[in-house]
Design a protein around this motif. Structure first.
Motif, mmCIF file in Angstrom:
data_model
loop_
_atom_site.group_PDB
_atom_site.id
_atom_site.type_symbol
_atom_site.label_atom_id
_atom_site.label_comp_id
_atom_site.label_asym_id
_atom_site.label_seq_id
_atom_site.Cartn_x
_atom_site.Cartn_y
_atom_site.Cartn_z
ATOM 1 N N GLY A 22 74.599 44.026 -8.892
ATOM 2 C CA GLY A 22 74.167 44.401 -7.546
ATOM 3 C C GLY A 22 75.303 44.790 -6.631
ATOM 4 N N LEU A 23 76.535 44.482 -7.027
ATOM 5 C CA LEU A 23 77.688 44.787 -6.171
ATOM 6 C C LEU A 23 78.143 46.232 -6.295
ATOM 7 C CD1 LEU A 23 79.834 41.555 -6.653
ATOM 8 C CD2 LEU A 23 78.061 42.025 -4.966
ATOM 9 N N THR A 24 77.410 47.044 -7.059
ATOM 10 C CA THR A 24 77.797 48.444 -7.243
ATOM 11 C C THR A 24 77.467 49.310 -6.030
ATOM 12 O OG1 THR A 24 75.685 48.850 -8.354
ATOM 13 C CG2 THR A 24 77.581 48.339 -9.741
ATOM 14 N N GLY A 25 76.696 48.787 -5.092
ATOM 15 C CA GLY A 25 76.355 49.563 -3.900
ATOM 16 C C GLY A 25 76.062 48.652 -2.726
ATOM 17 N N PRO A 26 76.293 49.137 -1.491
ATOM 18 C CA PRO A 26 76.098 48.279 -0.317
ATOM 19 C C PRO A 26 74.653 47.854 -0.100
ATOM 20 C CG PRO A 26 76.533 50.557 0.338
ATOM 21 C CD PRO A 26 76.789 50.477 -1.132
ATOM 22 N N ARG A 27 73.704 48.660 -0.548
ATOM 23 C CA ARG A 27 72.295 48.310 -0.329
ATOM 24 C C ARG A 27 71.878 47.090 -1.145
ATOM 25 N NH1 ARG A 27 71.813 54.063 -0.646
ATOM 26 N NH2 ARG A 27 71.353 54.997 1.367
ATOM 27 N N THR A 28 72.518 46.897 -2.288
ATOM 28 C CA THR A 28 72.147 45.783 -3.168
ATOM 29 C C THR A 28 73.205 44.681 -3.199
ATOM 30 O OG1 THR A 28 73.123 46.969 -5.053
ATOM 31 C CG2 THR A 28 70.765 47.284 -4.653
ATOM 32 N N ALA A 29 74.308 44.865 -2.454
ATOM 33 C CA ALA A 29 75.421 43.914 -2.534
ATOM 34 C C ALA A 29 75.038 42.532 -2.019
ATOM 35 C CB ALA A 29 76.622 44.456 -1.764
ATOM 36 N N VAL A 30 74.327 42.474 -0.896
ATOM 37 C CA VAL A 30 73.942 41.173 -0.334
ATOM 38 C C VAL A 30 73.025 40.433 -1.305
ATOM 39 C CG1 VAL A 30 72.738 40.012 1.540
ATOM 40 C CG2 VAL A 30 74.236 41.952 2.044
ATOM 41 N N ARG A 31 72.056 41.151 -1.839
ATOM 42 C CA ARG A 31 71.145 40.539 -2.810
ATOM 43 C C ARG A 31 71.913 40.081 -4.043
ATOM 44 N NH1 ARG A 31 66.930 44.540 -5.230
ATOM 45 N NH2 ARG A 31 68.765 45.109 -6.439
ATOM 46 N N GLY A 32 72.866 40.902 -4.506
ATOM 47 C CA GLY A 32 73.670 40.530 -5.665
ATOM 48 C C GLY A 32 74.461 39.264 -5.435
ATOM 49 N N ASN A 33 75.016 39.134 -4.226
ATOM 50 C CA ASN A 33 75.762 37.918 -3.890
ATOM 51 C C ASN A 33 74.861 36.690 -3.910
ATOM 52 O OD1 ASN A 33 78.672 38.081 -3.236
ATOM 53 N ND2 ASN A 33 78.025 39.772 -1.932
ATOM 54 N N TRP A 34 73.658 36.831 -3.342
ATOM 55 C CA TRP A 34 72.724 35.705 -3.329
ATOM 56 C C TRP A 34 72.299 35.311 -4.745
ATOM 57 C CZ3 TRP A 34 72.058 32.216 0.136
ATOM 58 C CH2 TRP A 34 72.213 32.510 1.495
ATOM 59 N N ILE A 35 72.068 36.296 -5.587
ATOM 60 C CA ILE A 35 71.659 36.014 -6.973
ATOM 61 C C ILE A 35 72.774 35.273 -7.704
ATOM 62 C CG2 ILE A 35 71.166 37.091 -9.209
ATOM 63 C CD1 ILE A 35 69.674 39.294 -7.666
ATOM 64 N N ALA A 36 74.008 35.748 -7.550
ATOM 65 C CA ALA A 36 75.146 35.083 -8.196
ATOM 66 C C ALA A 36 75.348 33.679 -7.636
ATOM 67 C CB ALA A 36 76.410 35.919 -8.015
ATOM 68 N N ALA A 37 75.102 33.512 -6.336
ATOM 69 C CA ALA A 37 75.242 32.194 -5.722
ATOM 70 C C ALA A 37 74.215 31.214 -6.285
ATOM 71 C CB ALA A 37 75.089 32.300 -4.212
ATOM 72 N N VAL A 38 72.994 31.694 -6.499
ATOM 73 C CA VAL A 38 71.966 30.849 -7.118
ATOM 74 C C VAL A 38 72.399 30.454 -8.528
ATOM 75 C CG1 VAL A 38 69.596 30.803 -8.004
ATOM 76 C CG2 VAL A 38 70.064 31.753 -5.727
ATOM 77 N N MET A 347 92.518 45.363 1.319
ATOM 78 C CA MET A 347 91.981 44.831 0.081
ATOM 79 C C MET A 347 91.081 45.899 -0.520
ATOM 80 S SD MET A 347 88.964 42.119 1.088
ATOM 81 C CE MET A 347 87.420 42.684 1.817
ATOM 82 N N PRO A 348 90.825 45.854 -1.824
ATOM 83 C CA PRO A 348 89.966 46.844 -2.454
ATOM 84 C C PRO A 348 88.578 46.875 -1.813
ATOM 85 C CG PRO A 348 91.115 45.533 -4.105
ATOM 86 C CD PRO A 348 91.379 44.887 -2.791
ATOM 87 N N GLY A 349 88.112 48.084 -1.468
ATOM 88 C CA GLY A 349 86.774 48.232 -0.905
ATOM 89 C C GLY A 349 86.667 47.904 0.568
ATOM 90 N N HIS A 350 87.793 47.690 1.249
ATOM 91 C CA HIS A 350 87.780 47.293 2.663
ATOM 92 C C HIS A 350 87.032 48.311 3.522
ATOM 93 C CE1 HIS A 350 90.313 45.305 6.099
ATOM 94 N NE2 HIS A 350 89.028 45.050 6.175
ATOM 95 N N MET A 351 87.326 49.595 3.334
ATOM 96 C CA MET A 351 86.688 50.643 4.147
ATOM 97 C C MET A 351 85.201 50.764 3.827
ATOM 98 S SD MET A 351 89.031 51.674 6.139
ATOM 99 C CE MET A 351 89.711 50.005 6.078
ATOM 100 N N ASN A 352 84.866 50.630 2.550
ATOM 101 C CA ASN A 352 83.445 50.710 2.168
ATOM 102 C C ASN A 352 82.625 49.635 2.862
ATOM 103 O OD1 ASN A 352 85.313 51.592 -0.099
ATOM 104 N ND2 ASN A 352 83.402 52.498 -0.799
ATOM 105 N N VAL A 353 83.176 48.424 2.913
ATOM 106 C CA VAL A 353 82.462 47.310 3.539
ATOM 107 C C VAL A 353 82.301 47.538 5.035
ATOM 108 C CG1 VAL A 353 82.567 44.842 4.043
ATOM 109 C CG2 VAL A 353 83.196 45.661 1.778
ATOM 110 N N LEU A 354 83.368 47.990 5.687
ATOM 111 C CA LEU A 354 83.311 48.236 7.129
ATOM 112 C C LEU A 354 82.275 49.291 7.474
ATOM 113 C CD1 LEU A 354 87.087 48.240 8.148
ATOM 114 C CD2 LEU A 354 85.355 46.641 8.937
ATOM 115 N N LEU A 355 82.275 50.392 6.726
ATOM 116 C CA LEU A 355 81.352 51.486 7.021
ATOM 117 C C LEU A 355 79.913 51.109 6.666
ATOM 118 C CD1 LEU A 355 83.599 54.430 5.815
ATOM 119 C CD2 LEU A 355 83.034 53.833 8.171
ATOM 120 N N ALA A 356 79.755 50.318 5.607
ATOM 121 C CA ALA A 356 78.413 49.855 5.265
ATOM 122 C C ALA A 356 77.868 48.951 6.367
ATOM 123 C CB ALA A 356 78.439 49.110 3.932
#
Length: 461
Positions: A22-38, A347-356
């Motif tokens: 899910g971390l391959t795109g900003p739309r699914t990144a939050v969900r991916g983090n939650w799934i991994a956290a579970v 850090m890697p992906g810093h700009m992607n996160v900010l713009l997302a």
């Protein structure tokens, strides 16, 4: 119970991998983090169910402290400080592994009755975990500007000192593995490894920090996997290998994006120097200034505008007003894209996160290899706080420290506008030749305020 625990581990591993996807795109990144956290929660439960687990009060206390410290920190941290937080939390992971290795040494009386692989894996974890902890703390200090971002070296003695400290840590490990059970040996190993982490990261300049963070992350993962092997804990092995492998791949990609080898980065000595706005003969070089009004007019009559974000945009927290500006341009029928360099930011992906975070459409984010061919058809390249990653010296000056580093070729655009507070250098500590290009205009001031003025001018047109 053993079968039940194994099933829980399998479920947790599946959730780790699915969450990572899910971390391959900003739309699914939050969900991916939650799934991994579970998945991690399930792995923790499975570990606590292991027969012989005790000290429940101590475990509960540790979890409580982690929650009290971690949750508020993660919620309150600004996006500009995210690299520091990643470095700090990654270091905590390495430190935890080193402490576990020390406890294992104590409880087994120096691995006296343990198989050889347990001692070797545990000692490897102790060394790498300690290096990661102390190295990450130095990286945090540099990013937080508690320590100078410039390379801090011992000169010609740097590499001999690094080698001497590494050899000392290995010698301590060999003595322990061959039967030494004195606790001073383990303390000496941890101290030597800690000093190694410090002396390796201190000479690395700010320009290499994205690679350093990724490398230390990989080291923490590998140390966790080794400790999992020593403890026969499947969760640690799998999670550690995922982190170690992904971190290693990312480190290699970051190094290639800077045209530098990982050994050269670890050797240090690049980035963080001081530059002045002058030519090779020392004369002051003129630059052309512009205004928010002229910038707005120039972009309003363009067909294509490419925004090039850098750490300066992050510091100014300008991503939301940049998105507002892009919407106004798009309403006028102007194509807007964002050029993302792999090591822009800290850090890697810093700009992607900010713009997302500012709801910039993912399809508008263009990686370097994709966008470079489009600059020749770009009417206006708007550089916001990016420096070294746009420096043409990387292609034209063989004597430059960044020569050969792949850059965003904004100088191929018909016009370039650079938003910057002043003429200071970037992390590499060298002058940016782009600022003196005949096609470049400088809009001086805080990025957020400058873009806000451009927005008001666009509204008035």
């Amino acid at each position: 119970m053993t079968t039940f625990i194994a099933v829980l581990y399998i479920i947790s591993f599946a959730l780790f991998i699915y969450g990572l996807m899910g971390l391959t795109g900003p739309r699914t990144a939050v969900r991916g983090n939650w799934i991994a956290a579970v998945g991690m929660g399930i792995a923790v439960i499975a570990t606590l169910l292991t027969p012989g687990m005790s000290n429940w009060l101590l475990i509960a206390l540790g979890v409580a402290i982690g929650v009290v410290v971690g949750v508020p920190s993660a919620r309150k941290v600004k996006m500009t400080a995210m690299p520091q937080m990643v470095a700090l939390f990654n270091g905590v992971g390495g430190g935890a592994v080193a402490l576990i290795a020390w406890v294992e040494f104590r409880t087994t009386e120096g691995y006296a009755h343990e198989p050889a692989y347990v001692a070797i894996a545990s000692l490897f974890a102790a060394i790498v975990g300690s290096v990661s902890f102390w190295g990450s703390n130095i990286a945090f200090g540099k990013l937080q500007e508690l320590i100078s971002g410039r390379p801090i070296t011992l000169g010609k003695l740097q590499q001999p000192v690094n080698a001497l400290v590494l050899i000392a840590a290995i010698v301590f490990a060999v003595v322990i593995a061959t039967g030494g059970d004195a606790e001073l040996l383990m303390i000496g190993l941890l101290v030597a490894a800690g000093v190694l982490g410090v002396v390796v990261v201190l000479p690395i300049g700010g320009a290499d920090m994205p690679v350093v963070i990724s490398l230390l992350n990989a080291l923490t993962g590998l140390s966790a996997a080794a400790m999992g092997l020593a403890l026969d804990n499947t969760a640690l092995i799998v999670a550690g290998m995922i982190v170690g492998a992904s971190g290693s791949i990312l480190t290699n990609l970051m190094a290639k994006a800077m045209n530098r080898s990982i050994p050269a980065i670890v050797a240090g000595g690049f980035g963080g120097g001081t530059a002045v706005a002058s030519g090779g003969s020392g004369e002051v070089r003129p630059v052309r200034s512009t205004s928010a009004s002229d910038t707005a007019i120039q972009m309003a009559y363009a067909n294509k505008v490419v925004v090039v974000p850098g750490y300066g945009m992050a510091v100014a927290q300008a991503q939301h007003v940049v998105r507002e500006m892009a919407k106004l341009l798009e309403a006028k029928g102007i194509t807007v894209a964002y050029a993302i360099h792999p090591v822009a930011g800290r850090m890697p992906g810093h700009m992607n996160v900010l713009l997302a975070e500012a709801d910039v459409p993912y399809e508008q984010l263009k990686e370097m290899d994709e966008i470079n061919s489009e600059f020749a058809q770009t009417d206006v390249a708007l550089v916001i706080g990016a420096n070294d990653v746009t420096n043409p010296a990387a292609e034209t000056d063989p004597g430059s420290p960044i020569y050969g580093m792949p850059i965003l070729k904004v100088n191929h655009s018909r016009s370039v506008i650079v938003l910057k507070r002043g003429m200071s250098s970037g992390f590499a500590g060298i002058d940016n030749e782009l600022f003196y290009d005949a096609k470049t205009s400088m809009l001086f001031g805080d990025a957020k305020s400058s873009v806000g003025e451009i927005v008001e001018e666009l509204k008035a047109l």
